[in-house]
Design a protein around this motif. Structure first.
Motif, PDB file in Angstrom:
ATOM      1  N   LEU A   1      51.959  33.194  72.884  1.00  0.00           N
ATOM      2  CA  LEU A   1      50.648  32.647  72.732  1.00  0.00           C
ATOM      3  C   LEU A   1      50.335  31.025  72.495  1.00  0.00           C
ATOM      4  N   ASN A   2      49.312  31.274  72.564  1.00  0.00           N
ATOM      5  CA  ASN A   2      48.570  29.608  73.728  1.00  0.00           C
ATOM      6  C   ASN A   2      47.465  29.161  72.251  1.00  0.00           C
ATOM      7  N   HIS A   3      47.720  29.216  71.485  1.00  0.00           N
ATOM      8  CA  HIS A   3      46.381  28.556  70.454  1.00  0.00           C
ATOM      9  C   HIS A   3      47.087  28.115  69.277  1.00  0.00           C
ATOM     10  N   TYR A   4      46.863  26.819  68.576  1.00  0.00           N
ATOM     11  CA  TYR A   4      47.876  26.837  67.711  1.00  0.00           C
ATOM     12  C   TYR A   4      46.718  25.329  66.773  1.00  0.00           C
ATOM     13  N   ASN A   5      46.967  25.924  66.011  1.00  0.00           N
ATOM     14  CA  ASN A   5      46.362  24.701  64.707  1.00  0.00           C
ATOM     15  C   ASN A   5      47.895  24.313  63.493  1.00  0.00           C
ATOM     16  N   LEU A   6      47.462  22.457  64.320  1.00  0.00           N
ATOM     17  CA  LEU A   6      48.844  22.540  63.402  1.00  0.00           C
ATOM     18  C   LEU A   6      48.419  21.296  62.255  1.00  0.00           C
ATOM     19  N   SER A   7      49.067  22.114  61.086  1.00  0.00           N
ATOM     20  CA  SER A   7      48.827  21.353  59.768  1.00  0.00           C
ATOM     21  C   SER A   7      49.357  19.947  59.912  1.00  0.00           C
ATOM     22  N   LEU A   8      48.462  18.537  59.423  1.00  0.00           N
ATOM     23  CA  LEU A   8      48.982  17.505  59.329  1.00  0.00           C
ATOM     24  C   LEU A   8      47.737  16.969  58.683  1.00  0.00           C
ATOM     25  N   ASP A   9      47.923  16.179  57.591  1.00  0.00           N
ATOM     26  CA  ASP A   9      47.059  15.974  56.305  1.00  0.00           C
ATOM     27  C   ASP A   9      46.987  13.873  57.118  1.00  0.00           C
TER      28      ASP A   9
ATOM     29  N   LEU B   1      48.510  10.365  59.182  1.00  0.00           N
ATOM     30  CA  LEU B   1      49.116   9.481  60.330  1.00  0.00           C
ATOM     31  C   LEU B   1      50.038   8.693  59.805  1.00  0.00           C
ATOM     32  N   ARG B   2      50.604   8.750  58.359  1.00  0.00           N
ATOM     33  CA  ARG B   2      51.141   7.482  58.354  1.00  0.00           C
ATOM     34  C   ARG B   2      52.349   8.314  57.414  1.00  0.00           C
ATOM     35  N   GLU B   3      53.788   7.924  57.561  1.00  0.00           N
ATOM     36  CA  GLU B   3      55.373   9.081  57.494  1.00  0.00           C
ATOM     37  C   GLU B   3      55.030   9.280  55.829  1.00  0.00           C
ATOM     38  N   ASP B   4      54.741   8.056  55.189  1.00  0.00           N
ATOM     39  CA  ASP B   4      54.785   7.403  53.362  1.00  0.00           C
ATOM     40  C   ASP B   4      53.785   8.715  52.823  1.00  0.00           C
ATOM     41  N   ARG B   5      52.997   8.466  53.892  1.00  0.00           N
ATOM     42  CA  ARG B   5      51.890   9.289  53.092  1.00  0.00           C
ATOM     43  C   ARG B   5      52.439  10.757  53.284  1.00  0.00           C
ATOM     44  N   PHE B   6      52.409  11.316  54.170  1.00  0.00           N
ATOM     45  CA  PHE B   6      53.660  13.140  53.825  1.00  0.00           C
ATOM     46  C   PHE B   6      54.397  13.350  53.584  1.00  0.00           C
ATOM     47  N   PHE B   7      55.173  12.610  52.709  1.00  0.00           N
ATOM     48  CA  PHE B   7      55.911  13.235  51.862  1.00  0.00           C
ATOM     49  C   PHE B   7      55.105  12.566  51.030  1.00  0.00           C
ATOM     50  N   GLN B   8      54.496  12.158  50.288  1.00  0.00           N
ATOM     51  CA  GLN B   8      53.525  12.021  49.073  1.00  0.00           C
ATOM     52  C   GLN B   8      52.545  13.660  48.852  1.00  0.00           C
TER      53      GLN B   8
ATOM     54  N   TRP C   1      55.420  15.311  64.319  1.00  0.00           N
ATOM     55  CA  TRP C   1      54.792  14.533  64.733  1.00  0.00           C
ATOM     56  C   TRP C   1      54.949  15.301  66.651  1.00  0.00           C
ATOM     57  N   ARG C   2      55.952  15.991  66.582  1.00  0.00           N
ATOM     58  CA  ARG C   2      57.080  16.325  68.021  1.00  0.00           C
ATOM     59  C   ARG C   2      56.135  17.030  68.315  1.00  0.00           C
ATOM     60  N   ALA C   3      56.483  18.072  67.239  1.00  0.00           N
ATOM     61  CA  ALA C   3      55.673  19.621  67.846  1.00  0.00           C
ATOM     62  C   ALA C   3      54.233  19.318  68.422  1.00  0.00           C
ATOM     63  N   LEU C   4      53.178  18.203  68.071  1.00  0.00           N
ATOM     64  CA  LEU C   4      51.830  17.732  68.501  1.00  0.00           C
ATOM     65  C   LEU C   4      52.201  17.413  70.218  1.00  0.00           C
ATOM     66  N   GLU C   5      53.542  16.266  70.151  1.00  0.00           N
ATOM     67  CA  GLU C   5      53.839  15.861  71.245  1.00  0.00           C
ATOM     68  C   GLU C   5      53.958  17.341  72.097  1.00  0.00           C
TER      69      GLU C   5
END
Length: 325
Positions: A111-119, A121-128, A139-143
């Motif tokens: 398994l060597n291809h990932y689509n990472l769902s990230l809407d 880049l702001r932590e507060d907005r991520f929660f919203q 973000w750790r997964a992306l890194e």
């Protein structure tokens, strides 16, 4: 070969392994009151492998694991190991929160291809948007993916008035990273799903990006891609825009969908599929199953608009997680 009446061949299976998720993204599912499938009503790993073997014999050569959040399915690496023996190409769409501890194991199975769902880049907005405080996990997964050189795309569902001011910031991520950022039109399925005011079209997104990167230009995309590809000259990565709601790329669709409960669908907008789980548990043979799927694919409509017009009525889906992203 799985060909439809319009000459398209289905070679790509989008396999939703669960309807459960550790986030509650506002465009995908309600925060509470979700009627998740009972474990007994889900395809077992053995049933998925059997189905996959039949599909591979019919020409399907790629599988993408989706959900819900696929990593929420207990024992998922075992399934990936089995699928890796069947399909030459495997991918996963995930929010990444649960990914780092199993990433190397999954890569070892192919398994060597990932689509990472990230809407955002702001932590507060991520929660919203997600109703969960898990920005750092994604973000750790992306890194981790980029450190290992694993093919990675970021999926950004663009929500008008919520995160559309970040399009340029996401494009900037592609400057020095081998990364594909893909912006997805929000998909209001129903008249009453509350998402119509969030919709931003492909053209509107591109115009917004050009305000900051006026030289962004069309780029050669992948065959059968669901996105229109662009690149800023000199940037390492690429940008894509997925016309999920305007549906302008239906003519090259090569996808089949399988829901967690074993319903096979020809289109994301389908409400009429074939219920495979009871047939599998009744002991359907390989040839009968192959014949059934072949006939089903032949009836695929030409576009998502045709599917919606011919199949849908009323409030069709309680949540995106019930059909697989």
């Amino acid at each position: 070969m799985l060909k439809d009446q319009h000459g398209r061949q289905s070679t790509y299976l989008r396999l939703a392994v669960t309807d459960r998720c550790n986030l509650r993204c506002r465009y995908c599912m309600p925060e509470e009151g979700i009627d998740f499938a009972a474990r007994k009503d889900l395809l077992t790993f053995e049933e998925i492998i059997f189905l996959s073997e039949v599909l591979a014999e019919l020409g399907v050569n790629k599988v993408r694991l989706t959900g819900g959040e696929p990593l929420s399915r207990k024992g998922l690496p075992k399934l990936v190991k089995g699928l890796g023996r069947i399909f030459p190409e495997m991918a996963m769409t995930t929010n990444g929160v649960l990914l780092p501890p199993v990433l190397d194991e999954l890569a070892g199975y192919g398994l060597n291809h990932y689509n990472l769902s990230l809407d955002t880049l702001r932590e507060d907005r991520f929660f919203q948007i997600t109703r969960r405080d898990e920005f750092n996990g994604t973000w750790r997964a992306l890194e981790a993916l980029l450190e290992r050189g694993i093919k990675t795309k970021i999926n950004v569902v663009v929500l008008k008035g919520t995160n559309d001011d970040e399009l340029g910031d996401f494009v900037a991520l592609t400057k020095d990273r081998k990364l594909d950022v893909r912006f997805i039109e929000a998909m209001p399925f129903n008249d009453d799903d509350g998402n119509h005011h969030l919709y931003l079209s492909h053209g509107e997104m591109l115009a917004s990006i050009r305000e900051r990167f006026p030289d962004i230009a069309p780029d050669a995309g992948e065959a059968h891609s669901s996105s229109v590809a662009y690149r800023v000259p000199g940037f390492t990565g690429t940008v894509g825009i997925i016309p999920a709601y305007s549906r302008s790329l239906c003519g090259s669709c090569n996808r089949l969908r399988l829901t967690p409960k074993g319903t096979m669908l020809n289109c994301l907008y389908s409400t009429k599929g074939i219920e495979l789980l009871p047939l599998l548990r009744q002991g359907i043979g390989r040839q009968d199953l192959a014949d059934l799927i072949t006939a089903f694919v032949m009836g695929k409509h030409k576009t998502g608009h045709d599917t919606q017009r011919l199949e849908q009525s009323g409030n069709i889906f309680a949540s995106m997680t019930s059909i697989g992203g």
